[in-house]
Design a protein around this motif. Structure first.
Motif, short mmCIF file in Angstrom:
data_model
loop_
_atom_site.label_atom_id
_atom_site.label_comp_id
_atom_site.label_asym_id
_atom_site.label_seq_id
_atom_site.Cartn_x
_atom_site.Cartn_y
_atom_site.Cartn_z
N MET A 1 0.84 -1.19 0.00
CA MET A 1 0.00 0.00 0.00
C MET A 1 0.88 1.26 0.00
O MET A 1 1.85 1.33 0.73
N THR A 2 0.53 2.22 -0.85
CA THR A 2 1.33 3.45 -0.89
C THR A 2 0.89 4.38 0.24
O THR A 2 -0.15 4.18 0.86
N ILE A 3 1.70 5.41 0.45
CA ILE A 3 1.35 6.39 1.49
C ILE A 3 0.02 7.06 1.16
O ILE A 3 -0.76 7.38 2.05
N TYR A 4 -0.27 7.25 -0.15
CA TYR A 4 -1.52 7.91 -0.53
C TYR A 4 -2.72 7.01 -0.23
O TYR A 4 -3.74 7.48 0.25
N GLN A 5 -2.57 5.73 -0.53
CA GLN A 5 -3.67 4.83 -0.19
C GLN A 5 -3.86 4.79 1.32
O GLN A 5 -4.99 4.70 1.81
N ASP A 6 -2.76 4.90 2.05
CA ASP A 6 -2.85 4.95 3.52
C ASP A 6 -3.68 6.16 3.96
O ASP A 6 -4.46 6.06 4.89
N ILE A 7 -3.48 7.29 3.28
CA ILE A 7 -4.22 8.51 3.63
C ILE A 7 -5.72 8.28 3.41
O ILE A 7 -6.54 8.65 4.25
N ILE A 8 -6.08 7.66 2.29
CA ILE A 8 -7.50 7.41 2.00
C ILE A 8 -8.10 6.47 3.05
O ILE A 8 -9.17 6.73 3.59
N VAL A 9 -7.39 5.41 3.35
CA VAL A 9 -7.89 4.44 4.34
C VAL A 9 -8.02 5.12 5.71
O VAL A 9 -9.02 4.93 6.42
N ASP A 10 -7.04 5.94 6.06
CA ASP A 10 -7.08 6.62 7.35
C ASP A 10 -8.30 7.54 7.44
O ASP A 10 -9.04 7.51 8.44
N HIS A 11 -8.54 8.34 6.41
CA HIS A 11 -9.68 9.26 6.44
C HIS A 11 -11.00 8.51 6.37
O HIS A 11 -12.00 8.97 6.91
N TYR A 12 -11.02 7.35 5.70
CA TYR A 12 -12.25 6.56 5.63
C TYR A 12 -12.56 5.96 7.00
O TYR A 12 -13.69 6.01 7.47
N ARG A 13 -11.54 5.44 7.64
CA ARG A 13 -11.76 4.79 8.95
C ARG A 13 -11.93 5.80 10.08
O ARG A 13 -12.64 5.53 11.05
N ASN A 14 -11.26 6.92 9.97
CA ASN A 14 -11.33 7.96 11.01
C ASN A 14 -11.67 9.30 10.38
O ASN A 14 -10.83 10.20 10.32
N PRO A 15 -12.91 9.43 9.87
CA PRO A 15 -13.25 10.67 9.16
C PRO A 15 -13.18 11.88 10.07
O PRO A 15 -13.63 11.83 11.22
N ARG A 16 -12.60 12.95 9.55
CA ARG A 16 -12.53 14.21 10.28
C ARG A 16 -13.82 14.99 9.99
O ARG A 16 -14.32 14.96 8.88
N ASN A 17 -14.27 15.71 10.98
CA ASN A 17 -15.43 16.60 10.81
C ASN A 17 -16.69 15.87 10.37
O ASN A 17 -17.49 16.39 9.61
N LYS A 18 -16.86 14.63 10.82
CA LYS A 18 -18.09 13.91 10.48
C LYS A 18 -19.16 14.23 11.51
O LYS A 18 -18.89 14.25 12.71
N GLY A 19 -20.38 14.47 11.03
CA GLY A 19 -21.48 14.76 11.92
C GLY A 19 -22.30 15.92 11.38
O GLY A 19 -22.13 16.33 10.23
N VAL A 20 -23.18 16.41 12.21
CA VAL A 20 -24.06 17.50 11.80
C VAL A 20 -23.61 18.78 12.51
O VAL A 20 -23.31 18.75 13.70
N LEU A 21 -23.57 19.87 11.77
CA LEU A 21 -23.22 21.16 12.37
C LEU A 21 -24.52 21.91 12.64
O LEU A 21 -25.17 22.39 11.71
N GLU A 22 -24.90 21.95 13.90
CA GLU A 22 -26.22 22.50 14.25
C GLU A 22 -26.37 23.96 13.86
O GLU A 22 -27.45 24.39 13.48
N ASP A 23 -25.29 24.76 13.96
CA ASP A 23 -25.42 26.18 13.63
C ASP A 23 -24.88 26.51 12.23
O ASP A 23 -24.43 27.62 11.97
N ALA A 24 -24.97 25.53 11.34
CA ALA A 24 -24.47 25.74 9.98
C ALA A 24 -25.23 26.87 9.29
O ALA A 24 -26.45 26.98 9.44
N THR A 25 -24.51 27.70 8.56
CA THR A 25 -25.17 28.74 7.78
C THR A 25 -25.48 28.22 6.37
O THR A 25 -26.29 28.80 5.66
N ILE A 26 -24.81 27.13 5.99
CA ILE A 26 -25.06 26.50 4.68
C ILE A 26 -25.10 25.00 4.89
O ILE A 26 -24.24 24.43 5.56
N SER A 27 -26.11 24.35 4.33
CA SER A 27 -26.09 22.89 4.27
C SER A 27 -26.58 22.48 2.89
O SER A 27 -27.47 23.12 2.33
N GLU A 28 -25.95 21.45 2.36
CA GLU A 28 -26.28 21.03 1.00
C GLU A 28 -26.10 19.53 0.87
O GLU A 28 -25.09 18.98 1.32
N SER A 29 -27.08 18.88 0.27
CA SER A 29 -26.99 17.44 0.02
C SER A 29 -26.87 17.19 -1.47
O SER A 29 -27.47 17.90 -2.26
N LEU A 30 -26.11 16.18 -1.80
CA LEU A 30 -25.94 15.82 -3.21
C LEU A 30 -25.86 14.31 -3.33
O LEU A 30 -25.26 13.65 -2.48
#
Ligand code: FES
Length: 119
Positions: A1-30
């Protein structure tokens, strides 16, 4: 596994900023119509600067990792900077060249963010 694939796996397993932002001024679904996966991004914008970010959704490793990496990257950026981002920037952040089908996964969060900030 390359360092880049490691980055993808890391962010997939430990996503940063996951959740709902209650005071969001913008929300968008796609939705990625080729697979049915949906992502929702939440942004808090103050004085034209993105001050806080969250996302929720489920999907493949690429879509989730790309959302995590993108949102981490745009926090603190101006709306204009975010509007100028392209798939190339996502590819650079992910560090891998993806097949056309996977490009849609990788750019889902970016498109949601850009749709949200252009309203
Ligand atoms: Fe659905 Fe990647 S397979 S977003």
């Amino acid at each position: 596994m390359t360092i880049y694939q490691d980055i993808i796996v890391d962010h997939y397993r430990n996503p940063r900023n996951k959740g709902v932002l209650e005071d969001a001024t913008i929300s968008e679904s796609l939705k990625n119509y080729s697979c049915g996966d949906t992502i929702t991004v939440y942004l808090n914008v103050q004085d034209d600067t993105i001050t806080d970010v969250r996302f929720k959704g489920s999907g493949c490793a690429i879509s989730q990792a790309a959302a995590s990496i993108l949102l981490e990257n745009i926090k603190g950026k101006s709306i204009n900077e975010v509007k100028k981002l392209t798939y190339s920037d996502i590819q650079e952040l992910l560090g891998v060249k993806l097949s056309p089908a996977r490009v849609k996964c990788a750019e889902l969060a970016l498109k949601a963010v850009q749709k949200g900030v252009t309203k």
